[in-house]
Design a protein around this motif. Structure first.
Motif, PDB file in Angstrom:
ATOM      1  N   UNK A 253      -7.080  -2.426  -1.418  1.00  0.00           N
ATOM      2  CA  UNK A 253      -6.668  -1.427  -0.434  1.00  0.00           C
ATOM      3  C   UNK A 253      -6.145  -2.083   0.832  1.00  0.00           C
ATOM      4  N   UNK A 254      -6.849  -3.084   1.328  1.00  0.00           N
ATOM      5  CA  UNK A 254      -6.422  -3.699   2.585  1.00  0.00           C
ATOM      6  C   UNK A 254      -5.178  -4.571   2.408  1.00  0.00           C
ATOM      7  N   UNK A 255      -4.967  -5.104   1.214  1.00  0.00           N
ATOM      8  CA  UNK A 255      -3.698  -5.784   0.961  1.00  0.00           C
ATOM      9  C   UNK A 255      -2.542  -4.803   1.040  1.00  0.00           C
ATOM     10  N   UNK A 256      -2.745  -3.589   0.497  1.00  0.00           N
ATOM     11  CA  UNK A 256      -1.697  -2.568   0.560  1.00  0.00           C
ATOM     12  C   UNK A 256      -1.488  -2.102   1.992  1.00  0.00           C
ATOM     13  N   UNK A 257      -2.574  -1.943   2.747  1.00  0.00           N
ATOM     14  CA  UNK A 257      -2.438  -1.560   4.156  1.00  0.00           C
ATOM     15  C   UNK A 257      -1.625  -2.611   4.913  1.00  0.00           C
ATOM     16  N   UNK A 258      -1.888  -3.874   4.637  1.00  0.00           N
ATOM     17  CA  UNK A 258      -1.139  -4.950   5.288  1.00  0.00           C
ATOM     18  C   UNK A 258       0.323  -4.911   4.895  1.00  0.00           C
ATOM     19  N   UNK A 259       0.603  -4.585   3.629  1.00  0.00           N
ATOM     20  CA  UNK A 259       1.994  -4.567   3.152  1.00  0.00           C
ATOM     21  C   UNK A 259       2.804  -3.470   3.821  1.00  0.00           C
ATOM     22  N   UNK A 260       2.195  -2.280   4.011  1.00  0.00           N
ATOM     23  CA  UNK A 260       2.947  -1.134   4.544  1.00  0.00           C
ATOM     24  C   UNK A 260       2.872  -1.056   6.064  1.00  0.00           C
ATOM     25  N   UNK A 261       2.146  -1.987   6.693  1.00  0.00           N
ATOM     26  CA  UNK A 261       1.951  -1.902   8.144  1.00  0.00           C
ATOM     27  C   UNK A 261       3.268  -1.945   8.906  1.00  0.00           C
ATOM     28  N   UNK A 262       4.260  -2.653   8.348  1.00  0.00           N
ATOM     29  CA  UNK A 262       5.549  -2.755   9.044  1.00  0.00           C
ATOM     30  C   UNK A 262       6.378  -1.494   8.899  1.00  0.00           C
ATOM     31  N   UNK A 263       6.016  -0.609   7.950  1.00  0.00           N
ATOM     32  CA  UNK A 263       6.814   0.585   7.667  1.00  0.00           C
ATOM     33  C   UNK A 263       6.276   1.836   8.349  1.00  0.00           C
ATOM     34  N   UNK A 264       5.012   1.862   8.667  1.00  0.00           N
ATOM     35  CA  UNK A 264       4.422   3.058   9.268  1.00  0.00           C
ATOM     36  C   UNK A 264       3.261   2.682  10.183  1.00  0.00           C
ATOM     37  N   UNK A 265       2.986   3.564  11.136  1.00  0.00           N
ATOM     38  CA  UNK A 265       1.860   3.352  12.025  1.00  0.00           C
ATOM     39  C   UNK A 265       0.567   3.646  11.260  1.00  0.00           C
ATOM     40  N   UNK A 266      -0.360   2.702  11.262  1.00  0.00           N
ATOM     41  CA  UNK A 266      -1.588   2.826  10.495  1.00  0.00           C
ATOM     42  C   UNK A 266      -2.784   2.643  11.414  1.00  0.00           C
ATOM     43  N   UNK A 267      -3.693   3.616  11.382  1.00  0.00           N
ATOM     44  CA  UNK A 267      -4.927   3.559  12.165  1.00  0.00           C
ATOM     45  C   UNK A 267      -6.089   3.506  11.189  1.00  0.00           C
ATOM     46  N   UNK A 268      -6.916   2.487  11.307  1.00  0.00           N
ATOM     47  CA  UNK A 268      -8.066   2.309  10.417  1.00  0.00           C
ATOM     48  C   UNK A 268      -9.338   2.361  11.257  1.00  0.00           C
ATOM     49  N   UNK A 269     -10.231   3.266  10.882  1.00  0.00           N
ATOM     50  CA  UNK A 269     -11.552   3.340  11.516  1.00  0.00           C
ATOM     51  C   UNK A 269     -12.530   2.642  10.586  1.00  0.00           C
ATOM     52  N   UNK A 270     -13.199   1.585  11.086  1.00  0.00           N
ATOM     53  CA  UNK A 270     -14.079   0.814  10.208  1.00  0.00           C
ATOM     54  C   UNK A 270     -15.177   0.141  11.007  1.00  0.00           C
TER      55      UNK A 270
END
Length: 316
Positions: A253-270
């Protein structure tokens, strides 16, 4: 309401009498005739049955019941005819009555509006109401645009009793191309689990239903993440998206979040501090307030709350 019902019925009857007197007379006569015919049918049916179920030869019992059966047949025929005429009368009266009621309603509304225009301050109240309606419409439209641009994975995500495919594409335009669906499945590391289901993407994810299957908590959470990835919105919010996953699923999941980070604004609560290494900016909140912000390295060496938590996580 119950107390007003008799007066409403009387007023309706008066309106019907005013718009179509012959139709009202025909309707009442047919209703009366239908009721009378039903009563005659019941009475003479009982009489015929008493003869048929009596003693003696069958032919004698049928002969004795014949007059009553003739009356029953005639009364039933009259009831049918009067019922048809009643339907005709009702169809004739109802449109005229509805038109008259609409006219009366419009007249009353216009009379009320005309009297309201003469009151002091009515124009101001009307303008305020129109402005309120306009602003409410704009607020609703803005909210709809915002929600259409947002994809959210909450902590308490939904496990829909639908097919695996619909659990990913839910809320999006229907398509017969499963390519994007499988791309998302691969991104969240669920291909092997989906392929093992009895019917793949067509498997119903509800074990209590016939032919259905069940997923583990971590697999459901992966599907929830896949659902928001499939939407491809400009804003993505993930609230503890890997809390029920094993290390392998969390890594995917976090690899995918890293991959799409340049395409969309991503907010992760953790609360998993190691996962924050991927973030461009970290916001540290305490009691609802932002007390620190910066990169992982900056905060880990700043001596604040974040540094304390990192130190505690490593002191095991």
């Amino acid at each position: 309401m119950c107390r007003r019902l008799p007066s409403v019925l009387v007023h309706t009857a008066r309106m019907a009498w005013a718009v179509d007197r012959p139709g009202v007379v025909l309707l009442l006569a047919c209703q009366l005739l239908t009721g009378t015919a039903a009563a005659v049918v019941l009475a003479f049916t009982a009489q015929a049955m008493s003869h048929i179920l009596g003693t003696g030869l069958v032919s004698e019992r049928l002969h004795a019941a014949l007059p009553a059966l003739i009356v029953v047949t005639a009364a039933a025929a009259i009831g049918r005819v009067s019922g048809a005429l009643s339907t005709y009368a009702d169809g004739r009266i109802t449109p005229l009555l509805m038109t008259e009621a609409d006219i009366a309603l419009v007249t009353a509304v216009c009379r009320v509006e005309s009297s309201a225009y003469g009151e002091d301050g009515f124009a101001d109240r009307q303008e305020a109401a129109e402005i309120g309606v306009t602003r409410t419409r704009l607020m609703v439209q803005d909210a709809q645009r915002f929600m259409s641009a947002l994809a959210l994975v909450p902590q308490n995500f939904a496990c829909w009793p639908l097919r695996a495919r619909e659990n990913i594409t839910l809320g999006q335009p229907r398509t017969h191309d499963d390519g994007p669906v499988w791309d998302v499945v691969d991104a969240v590391g669920m291909r092997e689990a989906i392929e093992k289901l009895p019917q793949g993407l067509d498997t119903l994810l509800a074990k209590e239903l016939w032919g259905g299957a069940e997923l583990s908590g971590g697999q459901w959470q992966r599907l929830a993440c896949g659902r928001v990835l499939y939407r491809k919105t400009p804003l993505l919010i993930l609230d503890e998206p890997t809390s029920q996953m094993d290390a392998r699923g969390e890594h995917a999941i976090f690899l995918e979040i890293k991959r799409i980070a340049a395409e969309r604004m991503t907010i992760v609560v953790t609360h998993q501090l190691e996962n924050t290494r991927l973030a461009d900016r970290i916001l540290v909140m305490d009691r609802g307030r932002v007390i620190e912000q910066g990169t992982y390295e900056d905060l880990a060496n700043a001596g604040g709350l974040f540094a304390e938590l990192v130190s505690l996580s490593q002191d095991r």
